[in-house]
Structures are given as C-alpha cells and as structure tokens.
Design a protein around this motif. Structure first.
Motif, PDB file in Angstrom:
ATOM      1  N   ALA A  71      -8.052 -13.763   2.862  1.00  0.00           N
ATOM      2  CA  ALA A  71      -6.641 -13.664   2.487  1.00  0.00           C
ATOM      3  C   ALA A  71      -5.960 -12.646   3.393  1.00  0.00           C
ATOM      4  CB  ALA A  71      -6.516 -13.225   1.028  1.00  0.00           C
ATOM      5  N   VAL A  72      -4.646 -12.723   3.478  1.00  0.00           N
ATOM      6  CA  VAL A  72      -3.866 -11.798   4.295  1.00  0.00           C
ATOM      7  C   VAL A  72      -4.179 -10.352   3.923  1.00  0.00           C
ATOM      8  CG1 VAL A  72      -1.509 -10.984   4.743  1.00  0.00           C
ATOM      9  CG2 VAL A  72      -2.029 -13.427   4.839  1.00  0.00           C
ATOM     10  N   ARG A  73      -4.417 -10.079   2.643  1.00  0.00           N
ATOM     11  CA  ARG A  73      -4.704  -8.702   2.218  1.00  0.00           C
ATOM     12  C   ARG A  73      -5.891  -8.098   2.962  1.00  0.00           C
ATOM     13  NH1 ARG A  73      -4.386  -7.627  -3.009  1.00  0.00           N
ATOM     14  NH2 ARG A  73      -3.580  -9.616  -3.688  1.00  0.00           N
ATOM     15  N   ALA A  74      -6.835  -8.937   3.438  1.00  0.00           N
ATOM     16  CA  ALA A  74      -7.985  -8.441   4.195  1.00  0.00           C
ATOM     17  C   ALA A  74      -7.580  -7.901   5.560  1.00  0.00           C
ATOM     18  CB  ALA A  74      -9.027  -9.539   4.355  1.00  0.00           C
ATOM     19  N   LEU A  75      -6.429  -8.321   6.059  1.00  0.00           N
ATOM     20  CA  LEU A  75      -5.952  -7.880   7.369  1.00  0.00           C
ATOM     21  C   LEU A  75      -5.122  -6.602   7.285  1.00  0.00           C
ATOM     22  CD1 LEU A  75      -4.773 -11.322   8.781  1.00  0.00           C
ATOM     23  CD2 LEU A  75      -7.010 -10.241   9.043  1.00  0.00           C
ATOM     24  N   LEU A  76      -4.680  -6.271   6.088  1.00  0.00           N
ATOM     25  CA  LEU A  76      -3.822  -5.099   5.906  1.00  0.00           C
ATOM     26  C   LEU A  76      -4.660  -3.828   5.885  1.00  0.00           C
ATOM     27  CD1 LEU A  76      -1.469  -6.523   3.138  1.00  0.00           C
ATOM     28  CD2 LEU A  76      -0.998  -6.335   5.596  1.00  0.00           C
ATOM     29  N   PRO A  77      -4.065  -2.710   6.276  1.00  0.00           N
ATOM     30  CA  PRO A  77      -4.807  -1.441   6.229  1.00  0.00           C
ATOM     31  C   PRO A  77      -5.270  -1.142   4.799  1.00  0.00           C
ATOM     32  CG  PRO A  77      -2.687  -1.175   7.350  1.00  0.00           C
ATOM     33  CD  PRO A  77      -2.708  -2.546   6.764  1.00  0.00           C
ATOM     34  N   THR A  78      -6.447  -0.549   4.688  1.00  0.00           N
ATOM     35  CA  THR A  78      -6.974  -0.226   3.361  1.00  0.00           C
ATOM     36  C   THR A  78      -6.228   0.946   2.733  1.00  0.00           C
ATOM     37  OG1 THR A  78      -8.670   1.136   4.412  1.00  0.00           O
ATOM     38  CG2 THR A  78      -9.280  -1.122   3.809  1.00  0.00           C
ATOM     39  N   GLU A  79      -5.755   1.862   3.550  1.00  0.00           N
ATOM     40  CA  GLU A  79      -4.956   2.988   3.063  1.00  0.00           C
ATOM     41  C   GLU A  79      -3.521   2.513   2.880  1.00  0.00           C
ATOM     42  OE1 GLU A  79      -6.001   6.254   2.531  1.00  0.00           O
ATOM     43  OE2 GLU A  79      -8.025   5.473   2.840  1.00  0.00           O
ATOM     44  N   PRO A  80      -2.888   2.870   1.773  1.00  0.00           N
ATOM     45  CA  PRO A  80      -1.481   2.477   1.594  1.00  0.00           C
ATOM     46  C   PRO A  80      -0.617   3.096   2.701  1.00  0.00           C
ATOM     47  CG  PRO A  80      -2.380   3.443  -0.413  1.00  0.00           C
ATOM     48  CD  PRO A  80      -3.400   3.621   0.656  1.00  0.00           C
ATOM     49  N   VAL A  81       0.263   2.294   3.254  1.00  0.00           N
ATOM     50  CA  VAL A  81       1.184   2.773   4.279  1.00  0.00           C
ATOM     51  C   VAL A  81       2.612   2.483   3.829  1.00  0.00           C
ATOM     52  CG1 VAL A  81      -0.433   2.541   6.208  1.00  0.00           C
ATOM     53  CG2 VAL A  81       1.008   0.627   5.599  1.00  0.00           C
ATOM     54  N   GLU A  82       3.526   3.221   4.385  1.00  0.00           N
ATOM     55  CA  GLU A  82       4.935   3.043   4.029  1.00  0.00           C
ATOM     56  C   GLU A  82       5.428   1.672   4.498  1.00  0.00           C
ATOM     57  OE1 GLU A  82       9.246   5.157   4.954  1.00  0.00           O
ATOM     58  OE2 GLU A  82       7.406   6.143   5.603  1.00  0.00           O
ATOM     59  N   LEU A  83       6.135   0.991   3.617  1.00  0.00           N
ATOM     60  CA  LEU A  83       6.725  -0.294   3.965  1.00  0.00           C
ATOM     61  C   LEU A  83       7.850  -0.074   4.963  1.00  0.00           C
ATOM     62  CD1 LEU A  83       7.231  -3.360   3.519  1.00  0.00           C
ATOM     63  CD2 LEU A  83       8.753  -2.707   1.643  1.00  0.00           C
ATOM     64  N   PRO A  84       7.791  -0.737   6.126  1.00  0.00           N
ATOM     65  CA  PRO A  84       8.892  -0.642   7.078  1.00  0.00           C
ATOM     66  C   PRO A  84      10.075  -1.453   6.548  1.00  0.00           C
ATOM     67  CG  PRO A  84       6.884  -1.415   8.150  1.00  0.00           C
ATOM     68  CD  PRO A  84       6.673  -1.473   6.678  1.00  0.00           C
ATOM     69  N   ALA A  85      10.888  -0.795   5.750  1.00  0.00           N
ATOM     70  CA  ALA A  85      12.031  -1.472   5.132  1.00  0.00           C
ATOM     71  C   ALA A  85      13.253  -0.584   5.198  1.00  0.00           C
ATOM     72  CB  ALA A  85      11.717  -1.821   3.683  1.00  0.00           C
ATOM     73  N   CYS A 112       5.952  -5.996   0.491  1.00  0.00           N
ATOM     74  CA  CYS A 112       5.040  -4.881   0.238  1.00  0.00           C
ATOM     75  C   CYS A 112       4.417  -4.329   1.511  1.00  0.00           C
ATOM     76  CB  CYS A 112       3.944  -5.286  -0.748  1.00  0.00           C
ATOM     77  SG  CYS A 112       2.837  -6.575  -0.136  1.00  0.00           S
ATOM     78  N   SER A 113       4.505  -5.086   2.607  1.00  0.00           N
ATOM     79  CA  SER A 113       3.894  -4.639   3.853  1.00  0.00           C
ATOM     80  C   SER A 113       4.438  -5.465   5.009  1.00  0.00           C
ATOM     81  CB  SER A 113       2.369  -4.809   3.778  1.00  0.00           C
ATOM     82  OG  SER A 113       1.744  -4.245   4.901  1.00  0.00           O
ATOM     83  N   VAL A 114       4.178  -4.974   6.199  1.00  0.00           N
ATOM     84  CA  VAL A 114       4.425  -5.741   7.419  1.00  0.00           C
ATOM     85  C   VAL A 114       3.085  -5.843   8.126  1.00  0.00           C
ATOM     86  CG1 VAL A 114       5.489  -5.687   9.708  1.00  0.00           C
ATOM     87  CG2 VAL A 114       6.864  -5.174   7.698  1.00  0.00           C
ATOM     88  N   LEU A 115       2.730  -7.039   8.515  1.00  0.00           N
ATOM     89  CA  LEU A 115       1.498  -7.270   9.258  1.00  0.00           C
ATOM     90  C   LEU A 115       1.861  -7.513  10.720  1.00  0.00           C
ATOM     91  CD1 LEU A 115      -1.570  -7.785   9.352  1.00  0.00           C
ATOM     92  CD2 LEU A 115      -1.078 -10.190   8.830  1.00  0.00           C
ATOM     93  N   PRO A 116       1.706  -6.488  11.565  1.00  0.00           N
ATOM     94  CA  PRO A 116       1.979  -6.691  12.989  1.00  0.00           C
ATOM     95  C   PRO A 116       0.917  -7.592  13.609  1.00  0.00           C
ATOM     96  CG  PRO A 116       1.932  -4.338  12.434  1.00  0.00           C
ATOM     97  CD  PRO A 116       1.372  -5.102  11.269  1.00  0.00           C
ATOM     98  N   ALA A 117       1.302  -8.384  14.586  1.00  0.00           N
ATOM     99  CA  ALA A 117       0.343  -9.241  15.287  1.00  0.00           C
ATOM    100  C   ALA A 117      -0.778  -8.389  15.876  1.00  0.00           C
ATOM    101  CB  ALA A 117       1.047 -10.050  16.371  1.00  0.00           C
ATOM    102  N   SER A 118      -0.461  -7.189  16.306  1.00  0.00           N
ATOM    103  CA  SER A 118      -1.479  -6.304  16.877  1.00  0.00           C
ATOM    104  C   SER A 118      -2.557  -5.946  15.859  1.00  0.00           C
ATOM    105  CB  SER A 118      -0.833  -5.029  17.436  1.00  0.00           C
ATOM    106  OG  SER A 118      -0.157  -4.333  16.405  1.00  0.00           O
ATOM    107  N   GLN A 119      -2.206  -5.893  14.583  1.00  0.00           N
ATOM    108  CA  GLN A 119      -3.196  -5.609  13.535  1.00  0.00           C
ATOM    109  C   GLN A 119      -4.165  -6.774  13.378  1.00  0.00           C
ATOM    110  OE1 GLN A 119      -3.756  -2.789  11.904  1.00  0.00           O
ATOM    111  NE2 GLN A 119      -5.349  -3.618  10.599  1.00  0.00           N
ATOM    112  N   VAL A 120      -3.671  -7.994  13.549  1.00  0.00           N
ATOM    113  CA  VAL A 120      -4.545  -9.165  13.477  1.00  0.00           C
ATOM    114  C   VAL A 120      -5.515  -9.134  14.652  1.00  0.00           C
ATOM    115  CG1 VAL A 120      -4.656 -11.689  13.437  1.00  0.00           C
ATOM    116  CG2 VAL A 120      -2.791 -10.501  12.261  1.00  0.00           C
ATOM    117  N   VAL A 121      -5.002  -8.801  15.830  1.00  0.00           N
ATOM    118  CA  VAL A 121      -5.866  -8.690  17.011  1.00  0.00           C
ATOM    119  C   VAL A 121      -6.930  -7.614  16.767  1.00  0.00           C
ATOM    120  CG1 VAL A 121      -5.939  -8.039  19.459  1.00  0.00           C
ATOM    121  CG2 VAL A 121      -4.116  -9.537  18.614  1.00  0.00           C
ATOM    122  N   ARG A 122      -6.523  -6.494  16.207  1.00  0.00           N
ATOM    123  CA  ARG A 122      -7.456  -5.394  15.913  1.00  0.00           C
ATOM    124  C   ARG A 122      -8.557  -5.850  14.954  1.00  0.00           C
ATOM    125  NH1 ARG A 122      -7.509   0.344  15.853  1.00  0.00           N
ATOM    126  NH2 ARG A 122      -8.559   1.128  14.000  1.00  0.00           N
TER     127      ARG A 122
END
Length: 148
Positions: free
Chosen positions: A87-101, A44-54
């Motif tokens: 949870a991981v969901r807290a690290l994901l953007p709040t706005e829906p983004v396109e799944l890099p798939a 459903c999503s990709v969590l880049p390491a840079s997003q965790v740093v952010r």
C-alpha cells in the motif's frame, strides 16, 4: 494572488491505495509527487517521486553508493516485485512529518516559504481540511516569473 487561485487539479491517492499503481501514476504523468489522503479523504501527506525511488534502492546501496556499480541492471526489473502488494503507506516515512499544505488564502510568498522550508516539490492547498488543489514548484515559478 492567493493559493486557491494558483492551485490546479491534481491526482491524489489514499494511504491504502496500491503502491505500484501510485508509482505508475507518478511515472506516466511525470509528476513530481502526489498528495496522499487518509481514510476520510483529508490530505495527510505528500509522496514525492524521489521517495518512491528511494524505496526501490536497497538500504546498503543508499549507505554506500559505490555499491550501485556492482548491481546488475536486472535489479531494475525487480522494481515491480518490490512494490507489488504494498500500500502507499509503505512508501511514506515511518516518522510523522509535517504535511506540506497551505491555506487557500495564503500568498505566493507563503506558498514559496512552505515549499522551501520542507524541500517539497508540491504543496496541498486546503480549506477546512478539504483539498482545494495542488501547487507544484514549477507552477509557482511560472507565476512568480510572469510579469504583472
């Protein structure tokens, strides 16, 4: 070459997985990011390491990076506290983004186009909503630079 041939096994986490464990996985394995799956196991999503740093950097410092110089190094010690219990969901953007798939039969150019357009360090390779594997930017470059 098709995406399914380029794909590699890669760790995944669920949206309800522990955020601290996900961050540790990214750090210990030096991953550029990680695929996140929903409750049914579909990507459903990709969590880049840079997003965790952010997530770890306070918003006021993101708005004004000059403030980073006045923060003590002990702030880094609070990283664990900031992620603990989330949870991981807290690290994901709040706005829906396109799944890099990409689809399993997509070509190397289609994979590269997806990565470039979404500025994502990895893409999920899917077939019938099932994760086949992952292609990282470094894997893509390795294949693109290999003489045929």
């Amino acid at each position: 070459m098709h995406a399914s041939q380029m794909a590699e096994e890669f760790p995944v986490v669920g949206v309800d997985s522990d955020a601290l464990e996900a961050a540790r996985l990214l750090a210990e394995r030096r991953l550029p990011g990680i695929v996140v799956t929903d409750e049914s196991g579909c990507p459903c999503s990709v969590l880049p390491a840079s997003q965790v740093v952010r997530f770890l950097v306070p918003g006021y410092v993101q708005d004004d990076p000059t403030l980073a110089g006045v923060l003590s190094e002990s702030m880094a010690d609070r990283v664990v506290d900031k992620l603990a219990g989330k949870a991981v969901r807290a690290l994901l953007p709040t706005e829906p983004v396109e799944l890099p798939a990409v689809n399993a039969d997509d070509t190397i150019v289609e994979v590269a186009a997806m990565m470039a357009r979404l500025r994502c360090p990895l893409v999920a390779v899917v077939s019938d909503r099932t994760l086949v594997g992952v292609i990282t930017a470094s894997r893509l470059l390795e294949l693109a630079l290999t003489p045929h």
